[in-house]
Scaffold this active site. Structure first.
Site, PDB file in Angstrom:
ATOM      1  N   MET A  65       3.655  25.128   1.696  1.00  0.00           N
ATOM      2  CA  MET A  65       2.957  25.264   0.412  1.00  0.00           C
ATOM      3  C   MET A  65       1.941  24.148   0.230  1.00  0.00           C
ATOM      4  O   MET A  65       1.449  23.923  -0.879  1.00  0.00           O
ATOM      5  CB  MET A  65       3.964  25.290  -0.741  1.00  0.00           C
ATOM      6  CG  MET A  65       4.820  26.544  -0.759  1.00  0.00           C
ATOM      7  SD  MET A  65       5.458  26.997  -2.387  1.00  0.00           S
ATOM      8  CE  MET A  65       6.396  25.544  -2.813  1.00  0.00           C
TER       9      MET A  65
ATOM     10  N   LEU B 160       0.539  18.288   2.347  1.00  0.00           N
ATOM     11  CA  LEU B 160       1.243  17.985   3.586  1.00  0.00           C
ATOM     12  C   LEU B 160       1.594  16.498   3.700  1.00  0.00           C
ATOM     13  O   LEU B 160       0.815  15.626   3.315  1.00  0.00           O
ATOM     14  CB  LEU B 160       0.393  18.406   4.785  1.00  0.00           C
ATOM     15  CG  LEU B 160      -0.011  19.886   4.830  1.00  0.00           C
ATOM     16  CD1 LEU B 160      -0.814  20.170   6.093  1.00  0.00           C
ATOM     17  CD2 LEU B 160       1.203  20.805   4.747  1.00  0.00           C
TER      18      LEU B 160
ATOM     19  N   HIS C 245       5.890  17.697   7.360  1.00  0.00           N
ATOM     20  CA  HIS C 245       5.189  18.915   7.748  1.00  0.00           C
ATOM     21  C   HIS C 245       4.539  18.760   9.123  1.00  0.00           C
ATOM     22  O   HIS C 245       4.589  19.671   9.958  1.00  0.00           O
ATOM     23  CB  HIS C 245       4.083  19.251   6.732  1.00  0.00           C
ATOM     24  CG  HIS C 245       4.575  19.664   5.389  1.00  0.00           C
ATOM     25  ND1 HIS C 245       4.327  18.927   4.259  1.00  0.00           N
ATOM     26  CD2 HIS C 245       5.286  20.743   4.984  1.00  0.00           C
ATOM     27  CE1 HIS C 245       4.867  19.530   3.206  1.00  0.00           C
ATOM     28  NE2 HIS C 245       5.448  20.639   3.621  1.00  0.00           N
TER      29      HIS C 245
ATOM     30  N   GLN D  85       8.344  32.507  -6.013  1.00  0.00           N
ATOM     31  CA  GLN D  85       9.561  31.715  -5.890  1.00  0.00           C
ATOM     32  C   GLN D  85       9.711  30.660  -6.981  1.00  0.00           C
ATOM     33  O   GLN D  85      10.636  29.847  -6.944  1.00  0.00           O
ATOM     34  CB  GLN D  85       9.633  31.051  -4.514  1.00  0.00           C
ATOM     35  CG  GLN D  85       8.592  29.983  -4.242  1.00  0.00           C
ATOM     36  CD  GLN D  85       8.516  29.649  -2.774  1.00  0.00           C
ATOM     37  OE1 GLN D  85       8.107  30.465  -1.934  1.00  0.00           O
ATOM     38  NE2 GLN D  85       8.923  28.427  -2.429  1.00  0.00           N
TER      39      GLN D  85
ATOM     40  N   LYS E 218      15.077  21.291   8.006  1.00  0.00           N
ATOM     41  CA  LYS E 218      16.464  21.361   7.536  1.00  0.00           C
ATOM     42  C   LYS E 218      16.630  20.847   6.119  1.00  0.00           C
ATOM     43  O   LYS E 218      17.696  21.043   5.528  1.00  0.00           O
ATOM     44  CB  LYS E 218      17.380  20.565   8.473  1.00  0.00           C
ATOM     45  CG  LYS E 218      17.821  21.317   9.711  1.00  0.00           C
ATOM     46  CD  LYS E 218      18.918  20.544  10.423  1.00  0.00           C
ATOM     47  CE  LYS E 218      19.405  21.278  11.651  1.00  0.00           C
ATOM     48  NZ  LYS E 218      20.506  20.531  12.309  1.00  0.00           N
TER      49      LYS E 218
ATOM     50  N   LEU F 106      11.430  13.357   2.836  1.00  0.00           N
ATOM     51  CA  LEU F 106      10.042  13.593   2.465  1.00  0.00           C
ATOM     52  C   LEU F 106       9.898  14.953   1.800  1.00  0.00           C
ATOM     53  O   LEU F 106      10.445  15.947   2.258  1.00  0.00           O
ATOM     54  CB  LEU F 106       9.145  13.523   3.704  1.00  0.00           C
ATOM     55  CG  LEU F 106       9.105  12.179   4.429  1.00  0.00           C
ATOM     56  CD1 LEU F 106       8.054  12.212   5.535  1.00  0.00           C
ATOM     57  CD2 LEU F 106       8.817  11.026   3.469  1.00  0.00           C
TER      58      LEU F 106
END
Length: 280
Positions: A26, A29, A33, A57, A146, A182
């Protein structure tokens, strides 16, 4: 790096490519990312990234309008990284030219718990846009972080059940030097809140230490972690100990026998909601 804004342009760039590796984002960055982009480069060619803030969302009282949008800065970061061949940056009318009445709804036992409980409809929106992006890019591999642990499981389950020919790879959570995961939402933290934010990960580490020391009462582990955060001014949605394989609660016997587990948490610091997790 080529920057395209329409699905037609994207497909023109990828025509005949069968090994594309895809990283959906999205935007806004950060190094986490960029680590996903580097991982993608190891598993496919070309690498395709997307930047799209997906309204589906976000709930009615969430931060869609103030979510950081920094497209030009993001383009410069990706160009410096040199891992990405195409950046797909559509607007809303390109992704949703008509109301999205067809939606993916994950099963309640996976999509309706934890994040799905506190953010109703969140995983419907995630699943729908990911499926749509997969249809546009047609990658052989897609990389997810993750940090969004439950999202990773939802996407993997969707691909498995729909027989999508996309291998989902997971990158470990990328953290700042003080342990904070992050996240684009870290930009919303005040200096005082940013100093406190690493406490979320530290609390998970303390809970993991309790499990490794032989504590098997799940309610006590979760309760002590929640209380520790609450005392420091956090508004806690959940701190839970779950099985890695299905996010169901483990029995005391499973904890004792070494079942692979994961601690997951979501909590607000001021107005900023942070999530994190830690595998055991």
């Amino acid at each position: 790096m080529k920057v395209v804004h329409t699905i037609e342009e994207l497909r023109d760039q990828l025509r005949g490519q069968l090994r594309a590796a895809f990283v959906p984002t999205m935007g806004h960055l950060h190094p986490g990312h960029l680590a996903l982009m580097r991982m993608a480069r190891q598993h496919g060619d070309p690498v395709v990234a997307s930047i799209f803030v997906n309204r589906l969302q976000f709930g009615p009282n969430e931060d869609f309008d103030r979510y950081p949008r920094t497209l030009q800065d993001d383009i410069e970061k990706l160009e410096r990284e040199r891992d990405v061949y195409v950046l797909f940056a559509p607007n809303e009318s390109e992704m949703y030219p008509e109301p999205q009445s067809f939606r993916i709804q994950p099963p309640e036992d996976l999509g309706g718990i934890l994040e799905g409980h506190f953010r109703p409809g969140f995983f419907d929106g995630v699943s729908t846009v990911v499926l749509k992006l997969f249809s546009c890019v047609q990658p052989s591999v897609a990389v997810f972080g993750k940090k969004d642990y439950q999202q990773l499981m939802v996407v993997r389950s969707m691909c498995r059940q729909f027989q999508l020919p996309v291998r989902i790879l997971a990158h470990e959570t990328v953290r700042d030097t003080d342990g904070l995961a992050l996240s684009s939402r870290n930009a919303f933290l005040s200096p005082q809140e940013r100093a406190e934010a690493p406490r979320l990960y530290a609390t998970l580490q303390e809970a993991r230490a309790q499990v490794k020391a032989g504590r098997i009462d799940r309610a006590e582990i979760e309760g002590s972690a929640t209380e520790a955060l609450t005392r420091r001014g956090w508004n806690v949605d959940y701190v839970v100990l779950r099985r890695q394989r299905d996010l169901n609660a483990p029995t005391a016997e499973q904890i004792q026998q070494g079942e692979p587990l994961v601690l997951l948490t979501a909590a607000k610091l001021g107005t900023t909601r942070l999530i994190d997790n830690l595998e055991i």
